[in-house]
Motif scaffolding. Sequence first.
Motif, mmCIF file in Angstrom:
data_model
loop_
_atom_site.group_PDB
_atom_site.id
_atom_site.type_symbol
_atom_site.label_atom_id
_atom_site.label_comp_id
_atom_site.label_asym_id
_atom_site.label_seq_id
_atom_site.Cartn_x
_atom_site.Cartn_y
_atom_site.Cartn_z
ATOM 1 N N MET A 156 0.821 -1.209 0.000
ATOM 2 C CA MET A 156 0.000 0.000 0.000
ATOM 3 C C MET A 156 0.852 1.254 0.000
ATOM 4 S SD MET A 156 -3.175 -0.831 -0.168
ATOM 5 C CE MET A 156 -3.949 0.671 0.392
ATOM 6 N N ARG A 157 1.952 1.247 0.766
ATOM 7 C CA ARG A 157 2.820 2.408 0.815
ATOM 8 C C ARG A 157 3.453 2.679 -0.531
ATOM 9 N NH1 ARG A 157 7.143 2.395 5.509
ATOM 10 N NH2 ARG A 157 5.172 2.348 6.659
ATOM 11 N N ILE A 158 3.877 1.557 -1.205
ATOM 12 C CA ILE A 158 4.495 1.718 -2.525
ATOM 13 C C ILE A 158 3.487 2.303 -3.505
ATOM 14 C CG2 ILE A 158 5.528 0.492 -4.472
ATOM 15 C CD1 ILE A 158 6.730 -1.451 -2.491
ATOM 16 N N ASP A 159 2.249 1.766 -3.460
ATOM 17 C CA ASP A 159 1.216 2.283 -4.359
ATOM 18 C C ASP A 159 0.951 3.756 -4.087
ATOM 19 O OD1 ASP A 159 1.020 -0.166 -5.486
ATOM 20 O OD2 ASP A 159 -0.747 -0.811 -4.339
ATOM 21 N N GLY A 160 0.947 4.133 -2.812
ATOM 22 C CA GLY A 160 0.722 5.534 -2.452
ATOM 23 C C GLY A 160 1.828 6.426 -2.963
ATOM 24 N N GLN A 161 3.073 5.974 -2.866
ATOM 25 C CA GLN A 161 4.198 6.764 -3.368
ATOM 26 C C GLN A 161 4.135 6.910 -4.883
ATOM 27 O OE1 GLN A 161 7.633 4.705 -1.861
ATOM 28 N NE2 GLN A 161 7.554 5.727 0.147
ATOM 29 N N GLN A 162 3.767 5.833 -5.556
ATOM 30 C CA GLN A 162 3.642 5.886 -7.010
ATOM 31 C C GLN A 162 2.540 6.849 -7.435
ATOM 32 O OE1 GLN A 162 5.538 4.587 -9.329
ATOM 33 N NE2 GLN A 162 6.891 3.567 -7.880
ATOM 34 N N GLN A 163 1.435 6.838 -6.680
ATOM 35 C CA GLN A 163 0.333 7.741 -6.985
ATOM 36 C C GLN A 163 0.749 9.202 -6.800
ATOM 37 O OE1 GLN A 163 -2.588 6.942 -8.290
ATOM 38 N NE2 GLN A 163 -3.148 9.124 -8.365
ATOM 39 N N HIS A 209 2.934 10.150 -9.683
ATOM 40 C CA HIS A 209 2.117 10.319 -10.888
ATOM 41 C C HIS A 209 1.368 11.651 -10.847
ATOM 42 C CE1 HIS A 209 -0.218 9.109 -14.365
ATOM 43 N NE2 HIS A 209 -1.347 9.341 -13.702
#
Length: 314
Positions: free
Chosen positions: A1-8, A11
């Motif tokens: 989840m943290r990785i997805d949040g950083q990617q978002q 972006h």
Amino acid sequence: MRIDGQQQQKHTFLILLIVISALIAALPYVPWLAGGIVPKVQAFASWLLLVPLGAMIFTLLKRKRRTAIAIGVLLIIGLIPQVHFAPTGQSETTGELRVLSFNAYRAEASSNELAALIKEEQPDLLILVETNERLHQDLTSLGALDGLDFRTAPAPAGGVRDTVIFSKNPMTEIDSGLSERDTGWFAMPTVEVDVAQQRVLVAGVHVYPPLKDAKRWRRGLSAMDTWVHEHPQSPMILAGDFNSTTGHRLYRDAVAGFTEASGLLPQSTWPQTMLPFPVLEIDHILGRGVRFAQTRTTPVTGSDHLAVHATARF
């Protein structure tokens, strides 16, 4: 989840860079006043391009190539209005006119320095903005106006004019649509000058600044635009303080078809006293049916404008 949040977040940040770059790129194309806000921001359109330039470099370093390409395209779109495209090719020169244009800042510019500049440049055509007869008397006593035997009406002439044109060549002042009623401010003198057995139409320009009343600024540019289109003949020279940069859509519309004497890129002329160097090109020499050479600017103590001089070749 943290990785997805950083990617978002990354972006979203890249999208934000593109949106900001798009707004800056579109700025020079906007014709609206928006309560006077747009002309003020447009004056700095060329400097604002540093933002997409920095964004493009940043995204390249981060290896976001598609984002960098998109921002690069927007940068080019924003840069196009800032570039002065001059006619190409060779043509026979039938005559030339040395032009010197200067805003004397309510006639407070140093008469000694201005006289020295005039003597050095030996202009055939001298356009003085924000001038008065006291300054002209000083220049005359210093010998700076020797040979400039022809001139337009005094300034101020009933308080309606602050620009005077001096010429070495015979010239005739003509009635124009650039009266104080047309411009909403000072009248702009217009003349026909004899150069190499041809008539050159010249206007001494001073447009109301958009800092206080953008509608009056637009009115001045509109009057000049109308006058130019009513006189389609060439050659023609416009010179003076336009209080406009190439970042202003309304300015570019008014002088469409004219060549900027300053060359490919803007040559800043104001303010030359408040900052380490001028940042805006609001003083212009423009020509239609002419080519320019030997263009440069010179500071004169007492004025916040640089003097602009160029050689117009016909």
